[in-house]
Design an enzyme around this catalytic site. Structure first.
Site, PDB file in Angstrom:
ATOM      1  N   HIS A 188       0.840  -1.201   0.000  1.00  0.00           N
ATOM      2  CA  HIS A 188       0.000   0.000   0.000  1.00  0.00           C
ATOM      3  C   HIS A 188       0.880   1.258   0.000  1.00  0.00           C
ATOM      4  CE1 HIS A 188      -3.710   2.269   1.273  1.00  0.00           C
ATOM      5  NE2 HIS A 188      -2.792   3.085   1.739  1.00  0.00           N
ATOM      6  N   GLU A 189       1.818   1.314   0.942  1.00  0.00           N
ATOM      7  CA  GLU A 189       2.676   2.507   1.050  1.00  0.00           C
ATOM      8  C   GLU A 189       3.607   2.647  -0.156  1.00  0.00           C
ATOM      9  OE1 GLU A 189       1.823   4.700   2.994  1.00  0.00           O
ATOM     10  OE2 GLU A 189       0.633   3.566   4.434  1.00  0.00           O
ATOM     11  N   HIS A 214       1.752   4.415  -2.887  1.00  0.00           N
ATOM     12  CA  HIS A 214       1.839   5.879  -2.718  1.00  0.00           C
ATOM     13  C   HIS A 214       3.215   6.382  -3.166  1.00  0.00           C
ATOM     14  CE1 HIS A 214      -1.923   6.581  -0.684  1.00  0.00           C
ATOM     15  NE2 HIS A 214      -1.623   5.847   0.375  1.00  0.00           N
ATOM     16  N   HIS A 226       3.658   6.403  -6.898  1.00  0.00           N
ATOM     17  CA  HIS A 226       2.821   7.458  -7.475  1.00  0.00           C
ATOM     18  C   HIS A 226       3.571   8.795  -7.376  1.00  0.00           C
ATOM     19  CE1 HIS A 226      -1.524   9.359  -7.628  1.00  0.00           C
ATOM     20  NE2 HIS A 226      -0.761   9.717  -8.643  1.00  0.00           N
TER      21      HIS A 226
END
Length: 596
Positions: free
Chosen positions: A387-388, A391, A394
């Protein structure tokens, strides 16, 4: 249990390398002095923002200043998060925060001055080639112009600011400090004081009496304060309606979505499309009832474990390998950047004494992103890592493909990249799993994400819409009326297979997000957009990957809805939500097969 290690005891390869941001404290001090000087210098543009050359020079200086402050602020706070008890970095963090406030004040004249220009002049500047780098900034300023008031009116609204934060502040104090919960029995029959933090642990208990006791105690406590809590929520709704009218918006909902330039159809589409698919939620509730082996499914059974806790021990090294495998569909370039993050000290891996809890991805433009973890060797931590890193990548792609001003993406887009990584990891694990127990554990984990992130948040979003519309129509929102609206929504969302206990009617009183109005829908739209992307990537391959990487590279160079649309996910249509629902249906089918 062994001691939590000190910071110095964590191996270097498991610590992030903040030297990539500032090589030394003296380097930080030097940049701090430069930012302080620019704060004074930028005031020289005041009263002069009336031609392209001056606007361009001012924007350039604002960018330079903003980047200095961002770098200083991020570094100081990440140092502070390594060990929150370390006084040197507490002081550094405070120093950076004060600088940030000073900079906000020093640059506050820019937007009002540009907005004071006539519309035709603004239009000419938007199309001026010398200002092409700032076209999106100027378009955004022009869009806000219709809702910016006169200087005196703006000054008056600014003074109301502290008053308008009162409902949220009062709710926070009541909810976090003053509310006292009774004692309830745990699995061993011991009397334990209920608290906000312990509530979810009680709700996840295998013992039904424990769950029911905690549930009843929680909502009885809120019920005793229903008049005060209704008055607090009403004050927040009144505040929203006041600002919407003052700033000439059609409604409080319209005002809330305007900031991100989100059409109201995105909000209403989400609700109506989820309504279409409520039979899926009802089917999942029937399955939950069957798996729990109960005659009636109650609201306090929603978090009860459906399968025996399946102990998946996954070391950090294994987690990195599994994540790399699961993200192969995103192509070579994505994997190369991912490995760079894994191998070159982007990540602060393990807990240490004084370290900030939780996990996040952060960083400053011009340097690679960073990720803070408190890794445990389990499934949850592996999902947190992917998940991190979603980010982080991105941010990496945005920063390397956009100029500073356009690199920052909105919160509406932020959760898409992180949730997509989770969806691909889940797909990989489910395809690889051969053990029915393990598979059921994974399916339950994923299905509950749909329940809590898509259905539950949409129900919250619908509640907010109804109560604001009633207040805007001049209707009274008594505690009884709020409870009835909320109870009826629960009946609608959970369906005939669920006994909707009367106690749940008070749940509206304990949701902090209702004081950050019209925010929760972003969880559901972000999750749906990510699920839609993952479906397209797994089914189409290369063309979908190309579109998705285009989305990552766009940063904030256009309005959020347009960035997603270009990448093949049109959130103004029901299609992405329908695609997400087809994934949810597939999960339920797989669970039903195993449960036979």
């Amino acid at each position: 249990m062994s001691q939590v290690p000190k910071r110095s005891e964590i191996a270097a390869e498991h610590r992030w390398k903040l030297e990539d941001l500032f090589s030394s404290q003296s380097h930080w001090d030097k940049e701090y002095a430069a930012a302080k000087a620019l704060n004074k210098e930028i005031a020289g543009f005041q009263g002069k923002l009336n031609d392209p050359a001056q606007i361009k020079a001012c924007f350039e200086m604002e960018d330079e200043l903003s980047l200095h402050v961002e770098r200083l602020y991020v570094y100081a706070n990440m140092r502070h998060h390594e060990d929150t008890a370390e006084p040197e970095f507490q002081a550094l963090s405070d120093k950076a925060k004060k600088l940030s406030v000073e900079t906000g004040e020093a640059t506050s004249f820019i937007m009002p001055e540009v907005l004071a220009l006539p519309v035709e002049t603004l239009d000419a500047y938007i199309n001026d080639p010398s200002l092409s780098l700032y076209r999106h900034t100027l378009e955004e300023m022009k869009r806000q112009k219709a809702h910016i008031l006169s200087k005196n009116e703006e000054a008056l609204l600014a003074q109301v600011g502290n008053v308008s934060s009162a409902p949220g502040t009062i709710f926070g104090m009541l909810n976090n400090a003053d509310l006292k919960f009774p004692k309830v029995k745990n699995e061993e029959g011991e009397e334990i004081e209920l608290s906000q933090g312990r509530y979810i642990q009680f709700m996840e208990s295998k013992n039904r009496d424990v769950r029911k006791g905690a549930f009843t105690a929680m909502y009885d406590t809120y019920g005793k304060l229903k008049n005060t809590l209704a008055a607090t929520l009403n004050a927040n709704i009144t505040k929203n309606i006041f600002y919407a009218k003052a700033r000439k918006y059609d409604s409080a909902l319209g005002m809330s979505l305007y900031g991100d330039n989100i059409p109201t159809e995105v909000y209403t589409n989400l609700i109506s499309t989820i309504h279409e698919h409520l039979p899926l939620m009802h089917r999942y509730m029937e399955l939950r009832k069957k798996l729990l082996g109960v005659d009636e499914l109650h609201m306090y059974d929603l978090f009860a474990p459906l399968v025996e806790e399946f102990d998946m021990e996954i070391s950090y090294e294994q987690a990195k390998d599994i994540i790399s495998e699961s993200l192969k569909p995103l192509g070579e370039d994505y994997l190369k950047v991912l490995q760079d993050g894994f191998n070159n000290s982007w990540i602060d891996v393990y807990e240490n004494e004084g370290k900030r809890s939780g996990a996040y991805s952060w960083g400053a433009f011009g340097t690679h992103p960073y990720v803070l973890l408190n890794h445990k060797d389990n499934l949850n931590s592996m999902f947190t890592l992917t998940h991190e890193m979603g980010h982080a990548l991105h941010s990496y792609y945005s920063d390397t493909n956009q100029p500073y001003r356009d690199a920052q993406y909105t919160i509406f887009l932020a959760e898409v990249a992180s949730t997509l990584n989770e969806a691909l990891l889940m797909d990989y694990l489910l395809n690889k799993s051969t053990d029915p127990k393990e598979k059921m554990y994974l399916l339950t984990y994923y299905a509950d994400q749909f329940r809590t992130t898509v259905f539950r948040q949409t129900m919250f979003a619908e509640f907010e819409k109804i109560v604001h519309e009633r207040a805007e129509a001049g209707e009274s929102l008594t505690p009884q009326e709020l409870s009835k609206i909320y109870y009826d929504l629960n009946v609608k969302y959970y369906g005939p297979g669920m006994v909707v206990d009367k106690d749940i009617e008070m749940e509206w009183a304990r949701i902090p997000h209702f004081y950050t109005s019209f925010y929760v829908y972003k969880y559901a739209t972000g999750f749906s957009a990510a699920t839609s992307f993952s479906k397209q990537i797994l089914e189409e391959g290369a063309p979908a990957v190309e579109r998705y990487l285009g989305f990552l590279k766009s940063g904030g160079n256009d309005f959020s809805i347009n960035i997603l649309k270009k990448a093949g996910v049109d959130m103004s249509s029901p299609e992405p939500i329908r695609q997400a629902m087809s994934v949810f249906e597939d999960l339920i089918q797989q669970m039903e097969q195993i449960a036979k």
